[in-house]
Design an enzyme around this catalytic site. Sequence first.
Site, PDB file in Angstrom:
ATOM      1  N   GLU A  17       0.811  -1.211   0.000  1.00 40.50           N
ATOM      2  CA  GLU A  17       0.000   0.000   0.000  1.00 40.50           C
ATOM      3  C   GLU A  17       0.851   1.271   0.000  1.00 40.50           C
ATOM      4  O   GLU A  17       0.393   2.338   0.397  1.00 40.50           O
ATOM      5  CB  GLU A  17      -0.940  -0.011   1.209  1.00 40.50           C
ATOM      6  CG  GLU A  17      -1.889  -1.198   1.239  1.00 40.50           C
ATOM      7  CD  GLU A  17      -2.704  -1.265   2.515  1.00 40.50           C
ATOM      8  OE1 GLU A  17      -3.540  -0.370   2.723  1.00 40.50           O
ATOM      9  OE2 GLU A  17      -2.501  -2.198   3.309  1.00 40.50           O
ATOM     10  N   SER A 143      -6.877  -3.122   3.409  1.00 36.10           N
ATOM     11  CA  SER A 143      -7.335  -2.512   2.150  1.00 36.10           C
ATOM     12  C   SER A 143      -7.779  -3.523   1.105  1.00 36.10           C
ATOM     13  O   SER A 143      -7.627  -3.311  -0.091  1.00 36.10           O
ATOM     14  CB  SER A 143      -6.231  -1.614   1.556  1.00 36.10           C
ATOM     15  OG  SER A 143      -6.052  -0.467   2.340  1.00 36.10           O
TER      16      SER A 143
END
Length: 326
Positions: A17, A143
């Site tokens: 990420e 996520s």
Amino acid sequence: MTGKKHVVVLMGGWSSEREISLLSGTNVGKALETAGYRVTLLDMDRDIAFKLQEAKPDVVFNALHGTPGEDGSIQGLMDLMGICYTHSGLTASAIAIDKELTKKILTPDHIPMPTGVVVSRESLYQKDPLPRPYVLKPVNEGSSVGVAIIDKDFNDGQPIRKDQKGPWQNFKTLLAESFIKGRELTVAVMGDKALAVTELCPNNGFYDYQAKYTDGMTTHICPADIPEEIADAAMAMALKSHQLLGCRGPSRSDFRWDDEAGLQGLFLLEVNTQPGMTPLSLVPEQAKQLGIDYVGLCRMIVEEALAEPSLSQIKSQETKMAGQSG
């Protein structure tokens, strides 16, 4: 310049990420400069301890996503260095990023979560771990990284093949969970308050990593157009989970709601201790509903961290008290 608090915004790193973290951190840095702080942006690398020591921040704004910024590693380092930082501490971070451990903490306190079992990827090639449909996800990622839905039509109903694209190619162990049909809801918590409920309507039917961070891929409905009892229940569960895990600063709880099952169809999926701060992120969006703009939100996060006694201060106080008692 001398009277300004110095905030180091820690971002980037080497997780999957990274790019989102850089975007979050850049936005946070601009907002904090607008709020009157002296700001230094730091892209985390292996020399981060030296760089933090050299920077001498009053507080670190942790804008990292994924490991090692979200799993307790960087939190433990800053605790040892006596550095004040935003968001959750070591223990809450380590628990929340581990989906299996989170279940063990929350479900005994009547937080409904999908049935789940940790499996090896090799076992997936032999048989399904749960009745279809079910969800496969990494145990320690956020996520929606590496998430796959295995429905009745996947591979013509046969077990997963090694050569098929999916999270089993990248992770040795995975969490298999019962698939909850219905709608995607999320609730941000800041301090001791749940902010709002947002419904997420992805264009492709699944709120994956791409849907989260690509403009136009997901419609956000905030506040969500859902019955009041569902909104109240989601907000209460998010706040309770935040407290049970020992989170501080902002967190975000993600839910699935089967709207055909009413209150019994609401399930918590996970708690995110490092929610994004990008232009598409949900915490700033919900704060705005309460009249808190982006700059004000960043200021609140920093000021809460500054008001929290650091580990070194606590240890110093304990040592002082021990000396007095002796």
